[in-house]
Design a protein around this motif. Structure first.
Motif, PDB file in Angstrom:
ATOM      1  N   PRO A  99       7.078  -3.800  10.287  1.00 13.71           N
ATOM      2  CA  PRO A  99       7.465  -4.585  11.455  1.00 13.71           C
ATOM      3  C   PRO A  99       6.412  -5.653  11.753  1.00 13.71           C
ATOM      4  N   VAL A 100       6.838  -6.746  12.394  1.00 13.52           N
ATOM      5  CA  VAL A 100       5.975  -7.919  12.546  1.00 13.52           C
ATOM      6  C   VAL A 100       4.668  -7.605  13.267  1.00 13.52           C
ATOM      7  N   VAL A 101       4.736  -7.080  14.483  1.00 12.16           N
ATOM      8  CA  VAL A 101       3.515  -6.886  15.263  1.00 12.16           C
ATOM      9  C   VAL A 101       2.671  -5.757  14.683  1.00 12.16           C
ATOM     10  N   PHE A 102       3.307  -4.642  14.321  1.00 17.52           N
ATOM     11  CA  PHE A 102       2.564  -3.536  13.719  1.00 17.52           C
ATOM     12  C   PHE A 102       1.907  -3.999  12.426  1.00 17.52           C
ATOM     13  N   GLY A 103       2.627  -4.806  11.661  1.00 17.77           N
ATOM     14  CA  GLY A 103       2.067  -5.309  10.416  1.00 17.77           C
ATOM     15  C   GLY A 103       0.851  -6.183  10.650  1.00 17.77           C
ATOM     16  N   ARG A 104       0.970  -7.093  11.621  1.00 18.18           N
ATOM     17  CA  ARG A 104      -0.151  -7.998  11.894  1.00 18.18           C
ATOM     18  C   ARG A 104      -1.370  -7.241  12.406  1.00 18.18           C
ATOM     19  N   LEU A 105      -1.142  -6.293  13.327  1.00 15.43           N
ATOM     20  CA  LEU A 105      -2.260  -5.596  13.959  1.00 15.43           C
ATOM     21  C   LEU A 105      -2.872  -4.509  13.081  1.00 15.43           C
ATOM     22  N   HIS A 106      -2.042  -3.812  12.309  1.00 13.31           N
ATOM     23  CA  HIS A 106      -2.526  -2.605  11.632  1.00 13.31           C
ATOM     24  C   HIS A 106      -2.397  -2.629  10.109  1.00 13.31           C
ATOM     25  N   VAL A 107      -1.306  -3.197   9.588  1.00 10.15           N
ATOM     26  CA  VAL A 107      -1.122  -3.166   8.139  1.00 10.15           C
ATOM     27  C   VAL A 107      -1.987  -4.221   7.448  1.00 10.15           C
ATOM     28  N   VAL A 108      -2.034  -5.433   8.002  1.00 10.36           N
ATOM     29  CA  VAL A 108      -2.809  -6.511   7.371  1.00 10.36           C
ATOM     30  C   VAL A 108      -4.285  -6.127   7.184  1.00 10.36           C
ATOM     31  N   PRO A 109      -4.971  -5.575   8.195  1.00  5.12           N
ATOM     32  CA  PRO A 109      -6.376  -5.198   7.966  1.00  5.12           C
ATOM     33  C   PRO A 109      -6.553  -4.159   6.860  1.00  5.12           C
ATOM     34  N   VAL A 110      -5.623  -3.190   6.793  1.00  5.09           N
ATOM     35  CA  VAL A 110      -5.727  -2.150   5.765  1.00  5.09           C
ATOM     36  C   VAL A 110      -5.426  -2.734   4.387  1.00  5.09           C
ATOM     37  N   VAL A 111      -4.443  -3.623   4.305  1.00  5.04           N
ATOM     38  CA  VAL A 111      -4.112  -4.259   3.029  1.00  5.04           C
ATOM     39  C   VAL A 111      -5.284  -5.107   2.533  1.00  5.04           C
ATOM     40  N   ALA A 112      -5.910  -5.830   3.454  1.00  6.48           N
ATOM     41  CA  ALA A 112      -7.071  -6.642   3.058  1.00  6.48           C
ATOM     42  C   ALA A 112      -8.186  -5.764   2.492  1.00  6.48           C
ATOM     43  N   GLU A 113      -8.394  -4.622   3.109  1.00 13.37           N
ATOM     44  CA  GLU A 113      -9.402  -3.673   2.633  1.00 13.37           C
ATOM     45  C   GLU A 113      -9.016  -3.131   1.260  1.00 13.37           C
ATOM     46  N   PHE A 114      -7.720  -2.841   1.087  1.00 12.27           N
ATOM     47  CA  PHE A 114      -7.222  -2.331  -0.197  1.00 12.27           C
ATOM     48  C   PHE A 114      -7.423  -3.358  -1.308  1.00 12.27           C
ATOM     49  N   LEU A 115      -7.095  -4.618  -1.040  1.00 10.47           N
ATOM     50  CA  LEU A 115      -7.225  -5.667  -2.050  1.00 10.47           C
ATOM     51  C   LEU A 115      -8.677  -5.835  -2.508  1.00 10.47           C
ATOM     52  N   ALA A 116      -9.597  -5.661  -1.570  1.00 10.50           N
ATOM     53  CA  ALA A 116     -11.008  -5.777  -1.925  1.00 10.50           C
ATOM     54  C   ALA A 116     -11.436  -4.656  -2.867  1.00 10.50           C
ATOM     55  N   GLN A 117     -10.823  -3.481  -2.708  1.00 11.88           N
ATOM     56  CA  GLN A 117     -11.210  -2.330  -3.526  1.00 11.88           C
ATOM     57  C   GLN A 117     -10.457  -2.291  -4.857  1.00 11.88           C
ATOM     58  N   TYR A 118      -9.254  -2.902  -4.900  1.00 15.12           N
ATOM     59  CA  TYR A 118      -8.447  -2.872  -6.121  1.00 15.12           C
ATOM     60  C   TYR A 118      -8.154  -4.312  -6.569  1.00 15.12           C
ATOM     61  N   PRO A 119      -9.085  -4.945  -7.270  1.00 13.75           N
ATOM     62  CA  PRO A 119      -8.966  -6.364  -7.619  1.00 13.75           C
ATOM     63  C   PRO A 119      -7.848  -6.681  -8.609  1.00 13.75           C
ATOM     64  N   GLU A 120      -7.287  -5.668  -9.271  1.00 13.07           N
ATOM     65  CA  GLU A 120      -6.243  -5.937 -10.254  1.00 13.07           C
ATOM     66  C   GLU A 120      -4.844  -5.675  -9.721  1.00 13.07           C
ATOM     67  N   ILE A 121      -4.737  -5.448  -8.397  1.00 16.18           N
ATOM     68  CA  ILE A 121      -3.429  -5.282  -7.759  1.00 16.18           C
ATOM     69  C   ILE A 121      -3.198  -6.445  -6.801  1.00 16.18           C
ATOM     70  N   ASP A 122      -2.034  -7.064  -6.895  1.00 14.74           N
ATOM     71  CA  ASP A 122      -1.620  -8.128  -5.985  1.00 14.74           C
ATOM     72  C   ASP A 122      -0.494  -7.602  -5.097  1.00 14.74           C
ATOM     73  N   ILE A 123      -0.457  -8.033  -3.840  1.00 11.98           N
ATOM     74  CA  ILE A 123       0.517  -7.522  -2.873  1.00 11.98           C
ATOM     75  C   ILE A 123       1.327  -8.663  -2.262  1.00 11.98           C
ATOM     76  N   ARG A 124       2.625  -8.455  -2.170  1.00 12.53           N
ATOM     77  CA  ARG A 124       3.516  -9.337  -1.407  1.00 12.53           C
ATOM     78  C   ARG A 124       3.874  -8.586  -0.124  1.00 12.53           C
ATOM     79  N   LEU A 125       3.450  -9.105   1.018  1.00 13.83           N
ATOM     80  CA  LEU A 125       3.655  -8.428   2.299  1.00 13.83           C
ATOM     81  C   LEU A 125       4.763  -9.132   3.071  1.00 13.83           C
TER      82      LEU A 125
END
Length: 306
Positions: A99-125
């Motif tokens: 969902p838009v607000v939940f994604g912006r507030l909670h999912v985006v920060p976690v995804v950003a953290e995930f991308l930093a730890q897994y450099p060979e995975i790309d995400i379409r959110l």
């Protein structure tokens, strides 16, 4: 006919949006690619694609076939990685929706953290306040708020969210604070149509559930617009608690009728449950599940006064 090649071609056509774009992507002559798609449809004795000069879309059969092709090709890729010793390194693309607000507030920060730890995975959110169909829209993981219908999808609970009615202190000073749900009949309301009906809001649960008629002075298709209007004194709105947690803490909004709230809505992570589970998906689920649980405080799902 090479079936795996044909599967790869039709998936590339769908992902590219046209035969010509897929031709460029695969480095294959357009005539050859078009012939191979036609041979596959002839072999299957059904049409997979609707083709016009301006648009390409999947038939109903095509949607299910392409989804199956994706799974098969991914399993083959996973098997090859295992055989070559690459299976220990998660890699590839993932599509995630929330969902838009939940994604912006909670999912985006976690995804950003995930991308930093897994450099060979790309995400379409994909952030959307609607039900995104995983198979049809080629999405790997969904954050879903609400009770889930019976399905073949695999769900992992990560928390619960209250549905709250709130308004600005200035509005309540002028119009008075409703003591019971029926008092809403004389109030100005703002409805986020993704959560509630513009004509009635439901309170309580089980045998005590009741639909209370309301007058929606404003109806909007986003929670953020409803919240902003409430902060500006346009009326009472009903949204999910995480969406107004900050305005409530700063006293820009005040929660009312909390003792009449319905049961909190569950928050779940969904995926299709394919076997074997791709390593990239397993890595994502293992990473985000505890972090999203930690981001949903008990107050988000706690019913005050019960």
């Amino acid at each position: 006919m090479d079936r795996l090649e044909s599967m790869s071609i039709v998936v590339a056509v769908v992902e590219s949006g046209s035969l010509s774009a897929a031709s460029r992507r695969l480095g294959m002559p357009l005539a050859t690619l078009s012939r191979k798609v036609a041979e596959l449809e002839s072999h299957l004795k059904t049409r997979l694609l609707h083709r016009t000069t301006r648009q390409l879309s999947l038939t109903e059969t095509g949607r299910s076939y392409v989804a199956a092709c994706r799974r098969i090709l991914e399993e083959i890729e996973e098997a090859e990685r295992a055989a070559t010793g690459e299976y220990t390194v998660p890699k590839g693309d993932l599509a995630v929706t929330a969902p838009v607000v939940f994604g912006r507030l909670h999912v985006v920060p976690v995804v950003a953290e995930f991308l930093a730890q897994y450099p060979e995975i790309d995400i379409r959110l994909v952030l959307a306040d609607r039900v995104v169909h995983l198979m049809e829209e080629h999405v790997d993981v969904a954050v879903r708020i609400g009770r889930l219908p019976d399905s073949a999808l695999v769900a992992t609970g990560i928390g619960a969210i209250r549905r709250v009615v709130c308004a600005s202190p200035a509005y309540l000073d002028i119009h008075g604070e409703p003591a019971k749900p029926r008092d809403l009949a004389s109030q100005q309301c703002i409805t986020f149509e993704g959560l509630e009906s513009a004509r009635a809001w439901r309170f309580g649960s089980g045998k005590t559930e009741q639909a209370v008629p309301i007058h929606s002075r404003l109806v909007t298709n986003t929670a953020e617009a409803a919240i902003e209007a409430a902060i500006h004194g346009a009326g009472l709105t009903r949204v999910l608690y995480y969406q107004v947690a900050d305005p409530v803490r700063s006293n820009a909004l005040r929660v009312v009728l909390d003792t009449f709230e319905p049961a909190p809505l569950p928050v779940s992570l969904l995926h299709t449950g394919q076997v074997p589970l791709p390593l990239k998906l397993r890595a994502f689920l293992d990473f985000v599940t505890p972090r999203l649980r930690a981001r949903i405080p008990r107050e988000f799902g706690h019913l005050t006064g019960t």
